[in-house]
Design a protein around this motif. Sequence first.
Motif, PDB file in Angstrom:
ATOM      1  N   ILE A   5      34.536  28.807  38.740  1.00  0.00           N
ATOM      2  CA  ILE A   5      35.263  29.421  39.585  1.00  0.00           C
ATOM      3  C   ILE A   5      34.779  30.923  39.388  1.00  0.00           C
ATOM      4  O   ILE A   5      34.300  31.554  38.640  1.00  0.00           O
ATOM      5  CB  ILE A   5      36.831  29.742  38.900  1.00  0.00           C
ATOM      6  N   CYS A   9      38.224  34.728  42.567  1.00  0.00           N
ATOM      7  CA  CYS A   9      39.206  34.426  42.261  1.00  0.00           C
ATOM      8  C   CYS A   9      40.430  35.458  42.397  1.00  0.00           C
ATOM      9  O   CYS A   9      40.232  36.368  41.557  1.00  0.00           O
ATOM     10  CB  CYS A   9      39.295  33.751  40.825  1.00  0.00           C
ATOM     11  N   ILE A  10      41.527  35.293  42.948  1.00  0.00           N
ATOM     12  CA  ILE A  10      42.475  36.298  42.917  1.00  0.00           C
ATOM     13  C   ILE A  10      43.799  35.750  41.822  1.00  0.00           C
ATOM     14  O   ILE A  10      44.939  36.247  42.156  1.00  0.00           O
ATOM     15  CB  ILE A  10      43.241  36.316  44.291  1.00  0.00           C
ATOM     16  N   SER A  11      43.594  34.875  40.961  1.00  0.00           N
ATOM     17  CA  SER A  11      44.481  34.365  40.079  1.00  0.00           C
ATOM     18  C   SER A  11      45.921  33.898  40.555  1.00  0.00           C
ATOM     19  O   SER A  11      46.928  34.277  40.070  1.00  0.00           O
ATOM     20  CB  SER A  11      44.561  35.393  38.914  1.00  0.00           C
ATOM     21  N   CYS A  12      45.966  33.209  41.779  1.00  0.00           N
ATOM     22  CA  CYS A  12      47.121  32.894  42.257  1.00  0.00           C
ATOM     23  C   CYS A  12      47.693  31.432  41.592  1.00  0.00           C
ATOM     24  O   CYS A  12      48.700  31.426  41.551  1.00  0.00           O
ATOM     25  CB  CYS A  12      46.651  32.251  43.802  1.00  0.00           C
ATOM     26  N   GLY A  13      46.717  30.818  40.870  1.00  0.00           N
ATOM     27  CA  GLY A  13      47.304  29.754  39.972  1.00  0.00           C
ATOM     28  C   GLY A  13      47.575  28.368  40.799  1.00  0.00           C
ATOM     29  O   GLY A  13      47.998  27.345  40.132  1.00  0.00           O
ATOM     30  N   ALA A  14      47.063  28.328  41.908  1.00  0.00           N
ATOM     31  CA  ALA A  14      47.406  27.157  42.591  1.00  0.00           C
ATOM     32  C   ALA A  14      46.410  25.956  42.171  1.00  0.00           C
ATOM     33  O   ALA A  14      46.822  24.631  42.098  1.00  0.00           O
ATOM     34  CB  ALA A  14      46.866  27.499  44.311  1.00  0.00           C
ATOM     35  N   CYS A  15      45.251  26.380  41.581  1.00  0.00           N
ATOM     36  CA  CYS A  15      44.420  25.163  41.185  1.00  0.00           C
ATOM     37  C   CYS A  15      44.949  24.523  39.833  1.00  0.00           C
ATOM     38  O   CYS A  15      44.604  23.444  39.558  1.00  0.00           O
ATOM     39  CB  CYS A  15      43.139  25.601  41.018  1.00  0.00           C
ATOM     40  N   TYR A  31      40.964  32.692  36.606  1.00  0.00           N
ATOM     41  CA  TYR A  31      41.157  31.763  36.048  1.00  0.00           C
ATOM     42  C   TYR A  31      39.969  31.030  35.755  1.00  0.00           C
ATOM     43  O   TYR A  31      38.858  31.185  36.396  1.00  0.00           O
ATOM     44  CB  TYR A  31      41.921  30.613  37.058  1.00  0.00           C
ATOM     45  N   CYS A  48      42.125  26.005  46.771  1.00  0.00           N
ATOM     46  CA  CYS A  48      41.973  27.530  46.598  1.00  0.00           C
ATOM     47  C   CYS A  48      42.093  28.219  47.922  1.00  0.00           C
ATOM     48  O   CYS A  48      41.154  27.948  48.894  1.00  0.00           O
ATOM     49  CB  CYS A  48      40.535  27.433  45.774  1.00  0.00           C
ATOM     50  N   PRO A  49      42.796  29.450  48.092  1.00  0.00           N
ATOM     51  CA  PRO A  49      42.694  30.149  49.043  1.00  0.00           C
ATOM     52  C   PRO A  49      41.530  30.946  49.437  1.00  0.00           C
ATOM     53  O   PRO A  49      41.155  31.265  50.581  1.00  0.00           O
ATOM     54  CB  PRO A  49      44.044  30.735  48.949  1.00  0.00           C
ATOM     55  N   VAL A  50      40.606  31.203  48.476  1.00  0.00           N
ATOM     56  CA  VAL A  50      39.548  31.823  48.800  1.00  0.00           C
ATOM     57  C   VAL A  50      38.266  31.107  48.318  1.00  0.00           C
ATOM     58  O   VAL A  50      37.091  31.774  48.183  1.00  0.00           O
ATOM     59  CB  VAL A  50      39.666  33.144  47.801  1.00  0.00           C
ATOM     60  N   ALA A  52      37.042  29.658  45.905  1.00  0.00           N
ATOM     61  CA  ALA A  52      36.195  30.395  44.301  1.00  0.00           C
ATOM     62  C   ALA A  52      35.623  29.372  43.543  1.00  0.00           C
ATOM     63  O   ALA A  52      34.661  29.602  43.037  1.00  0.00           O
ATOM     64  CB  ALA A  52      37.183  31.198  43.577  1.00  0.00           C
ATOM     65  N   PRO A  53      36.253  27.961  43.378  1.00  0.00           N
ATOM     66  CA  PRO A  53      35.638  27.057  42.675  1.00  0.00           C
ATOM     67  C   PRO A  53      34.458  26.323  43.398  1.00  0.00           C
ATOM     68  O   PRO A  53      34.704  25.836  44.418  1.00  0.00           O
ATOM     69  CB  PRO A  53      36.918  26.153  42.353  1.00  0.00           C
TER      70      PRO A  53
HETATM   71 FE1  SF4 Z   1      41.876  31.236  41.578  1.00  0.00          FE
HETATM   72 FE2  SF4 Z   1      41.436  30.003  43.547  1.00  0.00          FE
HETATM   73 FE3  SF4 Z   1      42.428  28.890  41.493  1.00  0.00          FE
HETATM   74 FE4  SF4 Z   1      43.782  30.476  42.879  1.00  0.00          FE
HETATM   75  S1  SF4 Z   1      43.337  28.322  43.407  1.00  0.00           S
HETATM   76  S2  SF4 Z   1      43.584  30.594  40.495  1.00  0.00           S
HETATM   77  S3  SF4 Z   1      42.283  32.146  43.594  1.00  0.00           S
HETATM   78  S4  SF4 Z   1      40.359  29.480  41.574  1.00  0.00           S
END
Ligand code: SF4
Length: 56
Positions: A5, A9-15, A31, A48-50, A52-53
Motif C-alpha cells: 500500500i 492511502c487515506i485510511s478509509c478501511g475498505a480493503c 493501512y 481502493c478509492p485511491v 494505493a495497493p
Molecule cells: Fe488505504 Fe485504499 Fe485500503 Fe482505503 S482501500 S485503507 S485508501 S489502501
Amino acid sequence: MAYKISEDCISCGACEPECPVSVISAGDTQYVIDADGCIECGACANVCPVDAPKPE
Ligand code: SF4
Ligand code: SF4
C-alpha cells in the motif's frame, strides 16, 4: 510479488475486510499489508478509492 500500500492511502478501511487471508491492518499512519501472507489476489486494489495497493 506481494502487494504494497503506497503513501496515497487515506485510511478509509475498505480493503481490510476484502482480503481473503486477512493480512491488511491499520498501521500508525496508513493501512499496511503483511507481505509474507499476501497471495496477490488484487482484491484490495479493486476496492481502493485511491489505487494505493500495488504489486511490488
Ligand atoms: Fe488505504 Fe485504499 Fe485500503 Fe482505503 S482501500 S485503507 S485508501 S489502501
Ligand atoms: Fe490481501 Fe489480496 Fe490484497 Fe494481498 S492482494 S493484501 S491477499 S487482498
